[in-house]
Design an enzyme around this catalytic site. Sequence first.
Site, short mmCIF file in Angstrom:
data_model
loop_
_atom_site.label_atom_id
_atom_site.label_comp_id
_atom_site.label_asym_id
_atom_site.label_seq_id
_atom_site.Cartn_x
_atom_site.Cartn_y
_atom_site.Cartn_z
N GLU A 85 0.83 -1.21 0.00
CA GLU A 85 0.00 0.00 0.00
C GLU A 85 0.86 1.26 0.00
O GLU A 85 2.01 1.23 0.45
CB GLU A 85 -0.89 0.02 1.27
CG GLU A 85 -2.36 -0.19 1.00
CD GLU A 85 -3.04 0.96 0.25
OE1 GLU A 85 -2.41 1.60 -0.62
OE2 GLU A 85 -4.22 1.21 0.54
N ASP A 86 0.30 2.32 -0.51
CA ASP A 86 1.02 3.60 -0.49
C ASP A 86 0.97 4.22 0.90
O ASP A 86 1.97 4.68 1.44
CB ASP A 86 0.47 4.58 -1.54
CG ASP A 86 -1.05 4.72 -1.51
OD1 ASP A 86 -1.71 4.05 -0.69
OD2 ASP A 86 -1.59 5.51 -2.31
N PHE A 88 -1.88 15.96 4.48
CA PHE A 88 -2.25 15.33 3.21
C PHE A 88 -1.05 15.41 2.27
O PHE A 88 -0.55 16.48 1.96
CB PHE A 88 -3.47 16.01 2.57
CG PHE A 88 -4.03 15.18 1.46
CD1 PHE A 88 -4.85 14.10 1.72
CD2 PHE A 88 -3.69 15.46 0.14
CE1 PHE A 88 -5.35 13.31 0.69
CE2 PHE A 88 -4.18 14.66 -0.89
CZ PHE A 88 -5.01 13.59 -0.61
N ARG A 148 0.72 12.56 -9.02
CA ARG A 148 1.31 11.21 -8.87
C ARG A 148 2.73 11.14 -9.41
O ARG A 148 3.52 10.31 -9.00
CB ARG A 148 0.46 10.18 -9.62
CG ARG A 148 -0.94 9.97 -9.06
CD ARG A 148 -1.53 8.71 -9.68
NE ARG A 148 -2.97 8.63 -9.53
CZ ARG A 148 -3.61 8.14 -8.47
NH1 ARG A 148 -2.93 7.70 -7.44
NH2 ARG A 148 -4.93 8.09 -8.44
N ASP A 201 -3.97 5.16 6.43
CA ASP A 201 -4.50 6.38 7.06
C ASP A 201 -5.58 5.96 8.06
O ASP A 201 -5.25 5.56 9.18
CB ASP A 201 -5.03 7.30 5.95
CG ASP A 201 -5.52 8.63 6.46
OD1 ASP A 201 -5.11 9.04 7.56
OD2 ASP A 201 -6.30 9.29 5.75
P1 IMP Z 1 -7.53 4.68 4.50
O1 IMP Z 1 -8.61 3.76 4.04
O2 IMP Z 1 -8.09 5.92 5.15
O3 IMP Z 1 -6.45 4.04 5.33
O4 IMP Z 1 -6.87 5.29 3.23
C1 IMP Z 1 -6.08 4.61 2.41
C2 IMP Z 1 -6.02 5.23 1.04
O5 IMP Z 1 -6.43 6.60 1.03
C3 IMP Z 1 -4.62 5.25 0.58
O6 IMP Z 1 -4.31 4.05 -0.08
C4 IMP Z 1 -4.57 6.45 -0.33
O7 IMP Z 1 -4.94 6.07 -1.63
C5 IMP Z 1 -5.59 7.39 0.26
N1 IMP Z 1 -4.93 8.40 1.14
C6 IMP Z 1 -4.92 8.47 2.49
N2 IMP Z 1 -4.19 9.51 2.94
C7 IMP Z 1 -3.72 10.13 1.83
C8 IMP Z 1 -2.86 11.26 1.63
O8 IMP Z 1 -2.36 11.94 2.56
N3 IMP Z 1 -2.60 11.56 0.32
C9 IMP Z 1 -3.09 10.86 -0.74
N4 IMP Z 1 -3.88 9.79 -0.59
C10 IMP Z 1 -4.19 9.42 0.69
MG MG Z 2 -3.98 3.57 -1.94
#
Ligand code: IMP
Ligand code: MG
Length: 182
Positions: A99-100, A152, A165, A103
Amino acid sequence: MSPQEGIAEVLVSEAELKEICAGLGKQISKDYQGKNLLLVSVLKGAVVFMADLLKEITCECMIDFMAVSSYSGTKTTGVVKFKKDLDVNPDGKDILIVEDILDSGITLSYLKKVLADRNASSIKVCTLLDKPANRKSDIKADYVGRVIPDEFVVGYGLDYNEHFRNLPYVGILSPSVYNSDK
Ligand code: IMP
Ligand code: MG
């Protein structure tokens, strides 16, 4: 406006990203020696990390991609949309989700749940970035590149409304970018 102009601060430099991938690749290669490693990248944000990490992995492995989305602008919608499933049969594989960013954790908990019913031998998570401030699901990554503050971020695959990106580093998005979109 060029992507560089939307960045308030570089958070993880190109050199540091290279170091992170080398370190994680070494550890993963050691841990998965003799196993059935299937790296599963989450589209689209994790593709750049996946490509760089992959080159640092020296044990046998396969790769595949899944696609989900839960974000609109800088906010998670809290609802994960499933967009693309695996092509490789995960039966008997040691899955490592790449995963990138972790969050809220909603996306990863959802993916782990989806994959849990598929007879994989193991399911673990490797995330480039961990943003623990905003966690809503009880989930931890097994491999973490870097823990970051509650900002962010974009670049190195990560986007804001599909832009940024292509930046080679991870940067904090300037609030002027998302304020001007409101
Ligand atoms: P989660 O479900 O909230 O953990 O979010 C995961 C996904 O949200 C990541 O795989 C990202 O694609 C996107 N995401 C969460 N935080 C950021 C950020 O700071 N920048 C860009 N994308 C984010
Ligand atoms: Mg992602």
